[in-house]
Each structure stands twice: as structure tokens, then as C-alpha cells.
Design a protein around this motif. Sequence first.
Motif: not given
Lengths: 151, 339
Positions: B275, B277-278, B161
Amino acid sequence: MNHITVTSNEFLKMVEKSSPKSNIFTNCLKAFFSGGLICGAAEIYFYFLENHLTISKEQAGLLVSATLIVIAAILTGMGIYSKLGKFCGAGTIVPITGFANSMASPAVEFKKEGFILGVGAKMFAVAGPVIVYGVLTSAIVGIIYFIGSKL
Amino acid sequence: MNYKKKGTQTIIFSEPIKISSAASVTGPKEGKGPVAKEFDVVLSDEYAGADSWEKAESLIVEKTIKIVCEKASLTKDKIDFALAGDLLNQEIGSAFGYRESEIPFIGLFGACSTFGEAIGLGSCLVDGRFAENIIASASSHFCAAERQFRFPLELGSQRPPTSTWTVTGAGAVVLSKNTKGSGAFVTGATFGKIIDLGVKDANNMGAAMAPAAADTVLAFLRDTKTDPQTFDKIITGDLGYLGGELFLDILSKEGINISNYTDCGIEIFDKKTQDTHCGGSGCGCSATVFCARFYPKLVSGEIEKVLFVPTGALMSATSSQQGETIPSIAHLVVVEHRR
């Protein structure tokens, strides 16, 4: 001298505190059911081979492994396996399908570098350590078993 | 001799350097994100008509420099030097991209901070009257970067993540000795120090780079005795959600609170649907977002004054495998609208 005064220890604590964590519970659940599904399907296939096609237990086992490998390799080539792997996590890594994927994916990826230095050399980039330490462990276990059986 | 260097590491140019044009070319995923409509060209596939991802990156670079010259109404022979860099080993993304250009080429490496480094150094060359027109560019390619730094794309693994998504794309600006007319101008630059606070995780580069960004911004504010509120925006390169948060935390510990903050890695992708994440990362992240989203607003005057701070993680696959921590860097440029 840095302008910022935060120390490495303080900062690493801040990072630890702020970093989003993987959801271990859902990941385990997904892995359990998807991995179970693969193994369950393989078991049914095994049963079918052994009882309906009257193939010996040993050969049926080999056929099941080979089938799973072929399916995983084809799905890798089609670009589907990475999507499955993203969802299933360990569920698709632990069965033999994960091993097949770890061989097929670098083979696909490094095709551009040619068949010798690309596919041939890089194929084992991910799976290599598994093979090396798998063989080493089985050799050690074999020796222990051998010594144990002589005692 | 009156030096243009102020304080520890900041340069204030004697005359503002005009950014005559900016161009950006990206891959299809970036073309589905929130900045999609602002890019000059969005490619329909990652190969860009080439047969490998590395070649695709070079084609993207080639396309970008062509567009940026056209937009500045300059032929290539009017460009004195090109300053460019990317993430691939030996910078083949830029080198092959500029191969046919016949523009004198200066290759730079600052990992994902390259675009800031190129604009800063390019402005120095123009300000020092060593050149009239300079191209500064940077590029990255998701697929080419993944296979160099991480695993094959088709490997069925999960991304942590904290990870970020390397942007496929290139951004370029033309810097000119031209103080006439309105537009966007570079007025200063701060070259960062290498900062390493011990983050080892190559899947958490936002955290590794946040201290470098904070240090460079702090250096600039102290060198020039400026209040951060005088800027409409403070824009970091590719810290992403986590890195951005840590950047603000570090600065607030130093007594500096920033309310007008954003990060190109946060701007470029939609966190919920893409999608990523960061957020986004890579040389192409800050380059494409600056050229597509912020440059036009600086030209029109919708934004008056920004600090643009591309950030880079200076590690390699080898250093990570040898257990090294991640040294990071951030270079800052001040870009202002002038009437």
C-alpha cells in the motif's frame, strides 16, 4: 540552459496524463455508506436516549455528539481511526468523528514536545481553521438573521 | 593545470575511488518488502528503542555508521570526514546520529538526493588527496517526515494515488583511497542543476523530480559522450512508478531510450501488498537500496557498471504553503566493478 528541452507546459500536460487518479465513484460509495452507518447508528442511539431513558431532545442530541467524539478520540489513540479513515474517506471526516480525530491526532503526535508547546499548541493545527471559519460564518449568518428578523 | 571536470558539470576522477564497505539499517515496513533479506539490520519497530521518531532516526544513523566502519575494518579515528544529511529540519537526524562519533562532520542538504551528493563530494575529497577514508551517509524516517511535511499519522485521511512512502532507514558507504584489489569503485560524478518545471503538488514528488533526473543523466551522457547502453543499470533514487515513467518519457523525447532502468523507490516496496502507492521515497530510500541491493552485486561483479542517480525535491512545508512550485535536483555517480 537546461539539457532537457521539454517545456513546463508540455511537461505539466504529461504529468496530468500519466498521474493515477483517485477512484471518485468508489470513494463516494464508501463515504456514503460508512458516513451513513455512523449517522444511522447515532440516530438509533438518539432514539434510545430520548424514548427509553426519557432524556430531553436537546440533551440527547448533546449526549450523542459527546459519545461520538469520545469514541473517535479513543479510536484515534488506539491507532484504529487512521485505518478506518483510509477506507471510509469523507465518510469518517464529515460527521463529528472527523472533527474529534483532527483534534486528537495532533495531540497524540506532539505529546513529545510537552503539554504546553506540544499538545496544547498543536492540538488545533488541523481543526483550528474549521473553528475559526465556523465561528466567523455563524456570526455572519447570525447578523443576517438578526437584520432579517427586524425588517 | 589539467582539470578533472568534463563538459558542463561532470567530474571524472583521476583514480577510481573504492567503496570499501556499505551498510543499511531500516524500519519494519522496509523489512517486509522485496529487499528485506539484503539489509544489514531490520528494526522490529519504528521507535528503534528511542522515545521519539526523531531520536529513532538518529539511532538508526548511529547504528549504520558503526556497521559500515566494522565492515571496512576501520576504527572511527581512521575516518577523516563524514558527509551526511537527512530530511529533518536543521538535519537533526544526522547531527544527533554523529554526535558521539568524534568523526569530523560535514552536513549536506540535497533532500532525497543527499546520498548521491555525499558520494560525489566524498569521492572528490579522496581523489584530491584531502582524505583517505570518508563516510557518506543519508537517512530518513517515515513518521518523523510525515509530521514535519504533512499531517499527524493518526489523522484519518486518504493518501493520494500519486504519493510515495518515505523510507525509514539509513545507508552509509566508506569511500577509500585504495586502488588495490577488486570491488566497487566510484569513477565519476555529475552534480545536477536545480530544475523546476512547475509541479506544485507535494503529493506528487516523483513528477516534480523526474525532469531533474533526466537533465542530470543527459548532462552526464553529453559531457562524457557515452551511450546509456554501456551501463548494466541506470538507477534513480526515489522517482517511484510515476516519476520513473516520466523520466523515461522525457529522455525518449531527447532521443535517448533506456532499457536498463530501475528506481530504488520501485525496488524497496511491494506495490500490491504494501500500500505504498507510487513507491518509496526519502533520503533513506536510495541509500538503503543502493547499499543493500546494488553494492554487493557491484562488488561481486554480477553487475559491472551503473549510473546511480539519487533525486531530491528541494521544497519545504513553508514553500508549499506559500504556493511555490517544487525545485528539484539529481546528482549522479558512476559506480563500476573492477577486478
